[in-house]
Scaffold this active site. Sequence first.
Site, PDB file in Angstrom:
ATOM      1  N   LYS A  94     144.248  96.532 -96.769  1.00  0.00           N
ATOM      2  CA  LYS A  94     145.204  95.501 -96.362  1.00  0.00           C
ATOM      3  C   LYS A  94     145.216  94.374 -97.398  1.00  0.00           C
ATOM      4  CE  LYS A  94     146.386  92.713 -92.260  1.00  0.00           C
ATOM      5  NZ  LYS A  94     145.974  92.336 -90.896  1.00  0.00           N
TER       6      LYS A  94
ATOM      7  N   SER B 122     149.449  92.781 -87.241  1.00  0.00           N
ATOM      8  CA  SER B 122     149.876  92.534 -88.599  1.00  0.00           C
ATOM      9  C   SER B 122     149.493  93.613 -89.616  1.00  0.00           C
ATOM     10  CB  SER B 122     149.285  91.200 -89.068  1.00  0.00           C
ATOM     11  OG  SER B 122     147.883  91.286 -89.176  1.00  0.00           O
TER      12      SER B 122
ATOM     13  N   SER C 291     145.560  92.825 -84.420  1.00  0.00           N
ATOM     14  CA  SER C 291     146.263  93.257 -85.632  1.00  0.00           C
ATOM     15  C   SER C 291     145.825  94.592 -86.230  1.00  0.00           C
ATOM     16  CB  SER C 291     146.142  92.181 -86.718  1.00  0.00           C
ATOM     17  OG  SER C 291     147.087  91.174 -86.497  1.00  0.00           O
TER      18      SER C 291
END
Lengths: 96, 482
Positions: B78, B153, B177
Amino acid sequence: MDITHLAKLARLALTPEEIQSYQGQLGSILQYVDTLQELDTEQVPELQHAIEVTNVFRLDVPEGCEMDVRERSLKNFSNRSEDLLKVQAVFDGRTE
Amino acid sequence: MDISSLTLTQAKSLLADGDITSEALVSGHLKRIDEQNENLHALLGVSEQALDEARQADTRRAKGEDGGVLAGIPIAIKDNILVQGWENTSCSQVLEGHRSAYSATVVERLKAAGAILIGRTNMDEFAMGSSTESSHFGPTKNPWDAERVPGGSSGGSAAAVAAGFVPAALGSDTGGSIRQPASLCGVVGLKPTYGRVSRYGLMAMASSLDQIGPITRTVEDAALVLQVIEGKDPRDATSVELQETTIPELMTDSLEGMTLGIPDEYFLEGMDDTIKSLVMDAVAQLKERGATVEKISMPHAKYALAAYYVLMPCEASSNLGRFDGLRFGYHSSGNTLTETYERSRGEGFGSEVKRRILLGSYALSAGYYDAYYRKALKVRTLIKRDFDDALKRVDAIVTPTSPCVAWKLGEKFGDPLTMYLSDIYTITANLATVPAISLPCGFSEGLPVGLQLMGRPFDEQTLYRIGMAYQKVTDWHTRTPV
């Protein structure tokens, strides 16, 4: 809620359109958040730490200060001359 | 062989048996990325070294060297997790041009275990969002239906695993997330107990809630990745010394002696019927494996989202103070230093980030601090007590991960509160600091549904055991999008 004042506190330049839209959105979020006031928390302690740790000490010796990390960090700075980082005057009424 | 559908464990054993090379594995995944990423936009960039590293892993293996637990296996990261030399931006314009000066502890540990970091994944700006639509680089699309969001997210990481770009990816989870996008993309997402994984090198959103964790196809793979990245790190004082975990011992398919709790508060009237019935089907299957099921009550669950939307913005507004337009990234000059701060931040941050900074600044400002911040900290204690009480009686709590399946791009983007509500089932685990995992448990109108298991702090093993038992008797996790 005075969005212009808050934006000043948070160092955010906002457009008039942004100020208007945040006014409405933050208002409805705060209205939702206000449900917390239903709860009687007089006797409840605050959860201050996500994990039980007391002061974590280490010896006062420099560590993890690799030169190349320092070099690479400096490269990210917006304006510098060699190792000197350049910023505008911090105090009002000064130009340099 | 269809490389893109391999699990991490399968890839590992093929590599060990010499049935595939790391070069073939990595180039197979790169090909898949090449074919589909333009449409899905899960990855923002691919490492140019990945193939070289794969060849090196093959050479080491040929020499009989132990390359590590993840030797030669590609993993995506990420964009808020630093990899030295990568242009990590947390998908924010404010970090445009930033190059990471060092690597996160989790990244160092993955590399030490031989993993090949294949690229950085798309995300909501600074991990603030539930749909990956707030990324400065544009949204990721759900591999099951490209007109829908992947959740967020960590939407890029979840979509990358679901689309077969990688067998595993790292995400971060502050209020759901990792788990919510895993649920919406039909993969496994694990949020570890707070303190299990070092946050050093993770761009902080809310420091008392943030944890890094894996997104994979199977529970076994998630356990394997977590084992590599977990453990005490002197550079994160909140990370904890752990007892050793041994995964193979957990591979029993019996759940004899295990008690599962079903909280009424997570099955509200008006919730999606299909999601509810799929979760209850899963509970029935766990029962068949020997688990006992009990109804439990978590009376403060309904206040969790409100408490979260005080605490998270407060912490985030402080953490994002460091983006001053000088130290890294986007710079917009004003006449004074203050004006430079205001312009750089005003122009550099996107709308959701500014919204949360304002909210946090408000809740922390003089006159409101007690009513909002301190009140929310007290409510966090009540939520934690609900968990403590429930987990004295039961070994794990079973709920849906998300109240809805993947929605259409744009559908909730203009309405922050509706967007926030999609995290209603995941946020409690962060507030209570407990571990939680989402795993696929079926489909509603062709879109994946996730089952959430939450456990006692530092007892990820119980979640593995239940999750593995479930995946042994179901095949939801083997389905892949067309």
